[in-house]
Design an enzyme around this catalytic site. Structure first.
Site, PDB file in Angstrom:
ATOM      1  CG  ASP A 177      42.349 -14.907  10.695  1.00  0.00           C
ATOM      2  OD1 ASP A 177      41.717 -14.228  11.107  1.00  0.00           O
ATOM      3  OD2 ASP A 177      41.739 -15.942  10.333  1.00  0.00           O
ATOM      4  CG  ASP A 199      39.087 -14.156  14.760  1.00  0.00           C
ATOM      5  OD1 ASP A 199      38.066 -13.954  14.553  1.00  0.00           O
ATOM      6  OD2 ASP A 199      40.136 -14.370  14.151  1.00  0.00           O
TER       7      ASP A 199
END
Length: 199
Positions: free
Chosen positions: A143, A177
């Protein structure tokens, strides 16, 4: 929308997702941060693959999560093909394709990253390392997008949370995401167009 166009959208999302993750993984040490703006930063973290770093406890928690996601992606893939075949709304098809691409993007990390990258804790990771940091199905999801729009202490007069430190928005996420969230958002915002009532 044709299945070919849906596949192209999925492919595009996966390419952008994986290129961004590989770039961050090979150019940032875990925890490194690059400030784009005060409210937008590239901040490298890794997690087990659930939102906000949540994980299933136990020795097989990560494996269970990865296998579940693989089965879920097969289900989403069937839903996509069936929706195209039945000529359902383009809103629905685009939403499903985005959700599929996002789920597949994070599955790639979980399945492969543990065996193709070495550790990012103290040095830059190298791809196809002879000393990988994990095993098959136990990779960590990369991420990097961080939007700390506001951070500070809440006023003391607020009930429950008053006086506590608070950050908005404190989640760190990736392209996959974003694709999943956008797909779900389309289904929620354009629900009547995605699921039109016939007859």
């Amino acid at each position: 929308m044709s299945l070919r166009k849906a596949y192209f959208l999925i492919f595009l999302v996966l390419i952008v997702d994986q290129l961004s993750k590989i770039y961050v993984k090979t150019n940032f040490i875990l925890g490194d941060e690059y400030v784009v703006f005060d409210w937008f930063k590239i901040h490298f973290i890794e997690n087990e693959g659930m939102a906000w770093g949540t994980k299933i406890p136990g020795e097989y928690g990560k494996l269970i999560l990865t296998v579940f996601r693989i089965f879920a992606v097969f289900g989403i893939g069937w839903w996509l093909a069936d929706s195209v075949k039945k000529r359902y709304s383009n809103y629905l098809i685009v939403a499903i394709a985005l959700i599929f691409a996002g789920a597949a993007g994070n599955i790639i990390d979980s399945v492969f990253y543990g065996v193709i990258f070495d550790d990012s804790t103290h040095n830059l990771a190298t791809i196809f390392s002879p000393e990988p940091y994990g095993t098959w199905f136990h990779g960590l999801v990369v991420d990097m997008f961080y939007f700390p729009i506001w951070e500070g202490n809440l006023p003391t007069w607020l009930p429950i949370f008053g006086g506590n430190h608070f950050a908005f928005f404190n989640a760190i996420f990736n392209v996959a995401d974003v694709a999943i969230s956008t797909g779900v958002g389309i289904l929620l915002v354009f629900n009547k167009r995605a699921f039109p009532k016939h007859g």
